[in-house]
Motif scaffolding. Structure first.
Motif, PDB file in Angstrom:
ATOM      1  N   HIS A  56       0.843  -1.200   0.000  1.00  0.00           N
ATOM      2  CA  HIS A  56       0.000   0.000   0.000  1.00  0.00           C
ATOM      3  C   HIS A  56       0.877   1.249   0.000  1.00  0.00           C
ATOM      4  O   HIS A  56       0.736   2.136  -0.857  1.00  0.00           O
ATOM      5  N   PHE A  57       1.789   1.333   0.948  1.00  0.00           N
ATOM      6  CA  PHE A  57       2.637   2.513   1.073  1.00  0.00           C
ATOM      7  C   PHE A  57       3.623   2.619  -0.091  1.00  0.00           C
ATOM      8  O   PHE A  57       3.891   3.718  -0.587  1.00  0.00           O
ATOM      9  N   ALA A  58       4.164   1.492  -0.536  1.00  0.00           N
ATOM     10  CA  ALA A  58       5.099   1.514  -1.666  1.00  0.00           C
ATOM     11  C   ALA A  58       4.412   2.063  -2.913  1.00  0.00           C
ATOM     12  O   ALA A  58       5.007   2.857  -3.661  1.00  0.00           O
ATOM     13  N   GLN A  59       3.159   1.663  -3.138  1.00  0.00           N
ATOM     14  CA  GLN A  59       2.437   2.155  -4.315  1.00  0.00           C
ATOM     15  C   GLN A  59       2.203   3.655  -4.218  1.00  0.00           C
ATOM     16  O   GLN A  59       2.459   4.399  -5.169  1.00  0.00           O
ATOM     17  N   GLU A  60       1.730   4.117  -3.068  1.00  0.00           N
ATOM     18  CA  GLU A  60       1.508   5.553  -2.907  1.00  0.00           C
ATOM     19  C   GLU A  60       2.823   6.324  -3.021  1.00  0.00           C
ATOM     20  O   GLU A  60       2.872   7.387  -3.646  1.00  0.00           O
ATOM     21  N   GLY A  72       5.391  15.330  -0.872  1.00  0.00           N
ATOM     22  CA  GLY A  72       5.524  13.880  -0.807  1.00  0.00           C
ATOM     23  C   GLY A  72       6.467  13.402   0.283  1.00  0.00           C
ATOM     24  O   GLY A  72       6.247  12.341   0.867  1.00  0.00           O
ATOM     25  N   ASP A  73       7.493  14.179   0.578  1.00  0.00           N
ATOM     26  CA  ASP A  73       8.460  13.750   1.597  1.00  0.00           C
ATOM     27  C   ASP A  73       7.799  13.547   2.951  1.00  0.00           C
ATOM     28  O   ASP A  73       8.079  12.568   3.649  1.00  0.00           O
ATOM     29  N   CYS A  74       6.918  14.458   3.335  1.00  0.00           N
ATOM     30  CA  CYS A  74       6.217  14.354   4.613  1.00  0.00           C
ATOM     31  C   CYS A  74       5.308  13.123   4.624  1.00  0.00           C
ATOM     32  O   CYS A  74       5.259  12.381   5.607  1.00  0.00           O
ATOM     33  N   HIS A  75       4.616  12.893   3.526  1.00  0.00           N
ATOM     34  CA  HIS A  75       3.702  11.761   3.401  1.00  0.00           C
ATOM     35  C   HIS A  75       4.483  10.444   3.470  1.00  0.00           C
ATOM     36  O   HIS A  75       4.096   9.520   4.189  1.00  0.00           O
ATOM     37  N   ILE A  76       5.581  10.380   2.742  1.00  0.00           N
ATOM     38  CA  ILE A  76       6.422   9.178   2.740  1.00  0.00           C
ATOM     39  C   ILE A  76       7.002   8.939   4.130  1.00  0.00           C
ATOM     40  O   ILE A  76       7.048   7.792   4.605  1.00  0.00           O
ATOM     41  N   ASP A  77       7.415  10.000   4.800  1.00  0.00           N
ATOM     42  CA  ASP A  77       7.946   9.880   6.160  1.00  0.00           C
ATOM     43  C   ASP A  77       6.893   9.293   7.102  1.00  0.00           C
ATOM     44  O   ASP A  77       7.208   8.431   7.936  1.00  0.00           O
ATOM     45  N   ASP A 120      -3.909  11.524   1.925  1.00  0.00           N
ATOM     46  CA  ASP A 120      -4.242  10.722   0.749  1.00  0.00           C
ATOM     47  C   ASP A 120      -5.213  11.439  -0.179  1.00  0.00           C
ATOM     48  O   ASP A 120      -5.150  11.263  -1.399  1.00  0.00           O
ATOM     49  N   SER A 121      -6.111  12.244   0.359  1.00  0.00           N
ATOM     50  CA  SER A 121      -7.047  12.962  -0.512  1.00  0.00           C
ATOM     51  C   SER A 121      -6.297  13.953  -1.403  1.00  0.00           C
ATOM     52  O   SER A 121      -6.647  14.135  -2.580  1.00  0.00           O
TER      53      SER A 121
END
Length: 146
Positions: A56-60, A72-77, A120-121
């Motif tokens: 899930h996280f890898a795809q996002e 994206g960096d904050c989301h990935i973190d 995610d939205s």
């Protein structure tokens, strides 16, 4: 009982990006399983959650990186921190601490709605805009719960 033992899919979680919505529905189902699984099954359910979260996280993360998603960096973190928590708790449950596994399931069921609603939205809107040139269209059923 004060402990949260139900976490059902709700159409308010829909974001208008089909692939993301489907993986989110699966995540909600897995969290519900973790909240209600018999103690003996909890290690297996947490393993399912870990495998799911990895994909899930890898795809996002891949979408964010390949599509130049700002922030994206904050989301990935955040994904990395959640996954690290899952791994840590998974190990403790294997060692016999079932209660911490239940706490993780409860914490994730409290974390997910806000994560989906905010982080995610924004990603879903970005992806839909880049793919189709417009905003996501989301149709939600108006189901009243008793």
């Amino acid at each position: 009982m004060d402990e949260k033992t139900e976490f059902a899919w709700d159409d308010s979680y829909l974001l208008g990006h089909h692939a993301m919505d489907m993986v989110h529905r699966e995540f909600v189902d897995l969290l519900q399983a973790a909240l209600t699984a018999p103690n003996a099954e909890l290690p297996n359910v947490l393993a399912d959650i870990a495998r799911h979260a990895e994909g899930h996280f890898a795809q996002e993360n891949e979408w964010m990186e390949s599509q130049g998603f700002p922030g994206g960096d904050c989301h990935i973190d955040e994904h990395n921190k959640v996954l690290a928590s899952i791994y840590d708790v998974q190990e403790k449950v294997i060692q016999g601490d079932i209660a911490i596994g239940r706490k993780l399931a409860k914490a994730l069921s409290e974390w997910f709605p806000d994560h989906a609603s905010f982080m995610d939205s924004a990603l879903a809107a970005w992806l839909v805009k880049r793919t189709y040139g417009g905003s996501p269209i989301v149709l939600r059923r108006a189901i009243q719960r008793s």
